[in-house]
Design a protein around this motif. Structure first.
Motif, mmCIF file in Angstrom:
data_model
loop_
_atom_site.group_PDB
_atom_site.id
_atom_site.type_symbol
_atom_site.label_atom_id
_atom_site.label_comp_id
_atom_site.label_asym_id
_atom_site.label_seq_id
_atom_site.Cartn_x
_atom_site.Cartn_y
_atom_site.Cartn_z
ATOM 1 N N ARG A 50 44.621 11.623 -4.229
ATOM 2 C CA ARG A 50 45.424 11.766 -5.085
ATOM 3 C C ARG A 50 45.942 10.158 -5.404
ATOM 4 O O ARG A 50 47.517 9.907 -5.472
ATOM 5 C CB ARG A 50 46.602 12.636 -5.119
ATOM 6 N N LEU A 51 44.938 9.135 -5.374
ATOM 7 C CA LEU A 51 45.358 7.747 -5.495
ATOM 8 C C LEU A 51 45.809 7.311 -6.798
ATOM 9 O O LEU A 51 45.228 8.182 -7.960
ATOM 10 C CB LEU A 51 44.318 6.774 -5.049
ATOM 11 N N PRO A 52 46.744 6.506 -7.165
ATOM 12 C CA PRO A 52 47.187 6.173 -8.675
ATOM 13 C C PRO A 52 45.915 5.568 -9.221
ATOM 14 O O PRO A 52 45.649 5.335 -10.299
ATOM 15 C CB PRO A 52 48.215 5.335 -8.415
ATOM 16 N N ASP A 53 45.273 4.581 -8.502
ATOM 17 C CA ASP A 53 44.301 3.539 -9.025
ATOM 18 C C ASP A 53 42.917 3.796 -8.576
ATOM 19 O O ASP A 53 42.992 4.081 -6.998
ATOM 20 C CB ASP A 53 44.769 2.094 -8.826
ATOM 21 N N PRO A 54 41.777 3.784 -9.043
ATOM 22 C CA PRO A 54 40.586 4.108 -8.458
ATOM 23 C C PRO A 54 40.131 3.133 -7.524
ATOM 24 O O PRO A 54 40.336 1.661 -7.623
ATOM 25 C CB PRO A 54 39.660 4.272 -9.419
ATOM 26 N N ILE A 55 39.236 3.384 -6.717
ATOM 27 C CA ILE A 55 38.924 2.502 -5.654
ATOM 28 C C ILE A 55 37.326 2.467 -5.679
ATOM 29 O O ILE A 55 36.762 3.477 -6.028
ATOM 30 C CB ILE A 55 39.183 2.786 -4.155
ATOM 31 N N VAL B 5 35.393 10.502 -1.963
ATOM 32 C CA VAL B 5 36.298 11.385 -1.369
ATOM 33 C C VAL B 5 37.598 10.672 -1.569
ATOM 34 O O VAL B 5 38.636 11.226 -1.865
ATOM 35 C CB VAL B 5 36.085 11.652 -0.047
ATOM 36 N N VAL B 6 37.705 9.274 -1.420
ATOM 37 C CA VAL B 6 38.840 8.705 -1.531
ATOM 38 C C VAL B 6 39.423 8.657 -2.913
ATOM 39 O O VAL B 6 40.828 8.589 -3.289
ATOM 40 C CB VAL B 6 38.909 7.135 -1.030
ATOM 41 N N ASN B 7 38.675 8.708 -3.718
ATOM 42 C CA ASN B 7 39.178 8.907 -5.215
ATOM 43 C C ASN B 7 39.359 10.296 -5.828
ATOM 44 O O ASN B 7 39.553 10.559 -6.980
ATOM 45 C CB ASN B 7 38.001 8.413 -6.155
#
Length: 449
Positions: free
Chosen positions: A237-242, A230-232
């Motif tokens: 809309r995060l710039p870098d994947p977690i 969900v955070v990805n």
């Protein structure tokens, strides 16, 4: 830029790209009568049969038979073309049409027709303290007025700690009587949160750090994986994947993570064997996901409610259906019909859902969500809040689905008046959901997996 202007610009752009399509069955823009500005007629006190008043919404939901008999009701007659009320003027009553045809004109010029004796006539033409549309008589029209103060429209929500409020018509339903007997005897199975969720909530309450909380989350690989998913997702809309649950929790924050962990736990709260009940559970879960997704979108749009809280609130809005379905699954299939389950859920899921959330110890602002989501005319008298967002999301979901549920005009809902400039007409509402379909699909992928 203010929310008001943001909404105006957004809807202007929508209509430039693609004009909203009117509903053929309830929108009529032709043969509009010539408007007359004659003085308003004098209201006269009238006697209306209680049997008729019992059909009116929300009168029948707010008052019992004795209180309905005490209502002082006035009526007025209007000639064709007469203005019954103007948008933006103040109101002190619920107004219902009992004779003739009325045009309801919104601020964007669209028109809906209300016919006396139809289902829509059971809802008020106007329900708030300010008229949101202009009502024009198409034919000779009679309307009745019921004082808002007499209905206690802003009274506090009833407490169900001591007893449930049972509608009289359920007394002859054998399925409900069996269900209710199990409920009051304490034999009814209500869903419990999984151990991981309970431990997580306890750790948050005790002030544990993220490292300790991450260890608890990692005990359930499914929930840990979903948090990362969900955070990805496009939701954040995060710039870098977690790639780790520690980073996911750190990015989301403890409160949002807590809401999501509770939400992820809900899908597997109960398991049933009966095919009919399995379908009911699947339909209930699907509705909760869609209402949850739309709640999140509306929260982002209005900027009055935390979208993450709206996401969880939408998932919880029909939690009260689960004990009813569990009970039905415990009975032989020949002892009930599908319609018995539907009636019981429609009437009782709000009250039961609130009881479940009390048991879970969720934050106070979430506890009343199931109860409020069953009443289109719920109103706390304050500004737009979490309950309003979920109610509006449920309305949009039903508006955009193939549900048989008949809906009141959106302009008659108290929540409509809390929106800046009342920009959501039925056509605009559908356009908003259509434009947000990608985000809804992404949210559904997370919770359906």
């Amino acid at each position: 830029m203010s929310i008001c202007w943001s909404l105006i610009i957004m809807f202007w752009n929508l209509f430039r790209k693609k004009p909203a399509q009117a509903f053929d069955n309830n929108i009529e823009k032709k043969f509009k009568p010539e408007i007359s500005n004659k003085p308003l007629p004098i209201r006269k006190v009238v006697n209306i049969p209680v049997s008729f008043l019992n059909k009116l919404i929300p009168v029948s939901q707010l008052l019992d038979g004795k209180d309905i008999q005490k209502l002082q009701i006035t009526a007025a007659n209007f000639l064709p073309g007469s203005i019954i009320f103007n948008r933006g003027t103040e109101s002190d009553s619920l107004i219902y049409i009992v004779k003739g045809y009325v045009y309801m004109e919104s601020n964007n010029g669209s028109i809906q027709e209300i016919v006396a004796g139809s289902f829509k006539a059971l809802y008020p033409l106007s329900a708030g303290k300010q008229h949101c549309m202009t009502a024009i008589a198409k034919t000779d029209v009679t309307v009745i007025y019921i004082s808002l103060s007499a209905l206690l429209m802003e009274r506090p929500v009833t407490s169900f700690e001591n007893k449930l409020n049972i509608p009289k018509h359920l007394g002859n339903n054998s399925f409900f009587n069996s269900f209710y007997e199990n409920l009051i005897q304490g034999d009814l199975k209500t869903p419990n949160l999984p151990n991981t969720t309970i431990k997580f909530n306890q750790a948050v309450q005790q002030g544990c750090d993220i490292k300790a909380i991450t260890k608890i989350i990692n005990l359930d690989p499914v929930i840990a994986a979903k948090l990362i998913q969900v955070v990805n997702s496009p939701i954040y809309r995060l710039p870098d994947p977690i790639t780790s649950s520690f980073d996911a929790i750190n990015r989301l924050g403890l409160q949002t993570t807590r809401n999501l962990v509770t939400a992820f736990s809900m899908k597997n709260l109960i398991k049933c064997e009966t095919p009919l009940i399995k379908k009911h559970i699947q339909d209930t879960w699907m509705q909760s996901i869609k209402v949850s997704s739309i709640s999140c979108i509306l929260a982002q749009l209005t900027k009055k409610v935390d979208p993450n809280e709206a996401l969880l609130a939408g998932l919880l809005h029909n939690i009260g259906a689960l004990p009813i379905l569990v009970f039905a699954d415990s009975l032989p299939e020949h002892t009930y019909q599908s319609i018995d389950i539907d009636i019981c859920i429609n009437e009782m899921q709000g009250q039961i859902g609130t009881i479940i959330l009390e048991k879970w110890g969720v934050p106070d602002k979430l506890k009343q969500i199931p109860l409020q989501a069953t009443n289109w005319f719920a109103d706390n008298g304050k500004g737009l809040d979490l309950n309003d967002i979920v109610l509006l999301a449920k309305y949009h979901h039903l508006l955009n689905s193939f549900s048989d549920t008949k809906l009141p005009l959106i302009s008659t809902l108290p929540v409509f008046q809390k929106l800046d400039n009342q920009q959501l007409t039925p056509e605009m509402s559908l356009q908003v959901i259509q434009d947000a379909q990608q985000q809804i699909s992404e949210t559904m992928k997370v919770f359906m997996a």
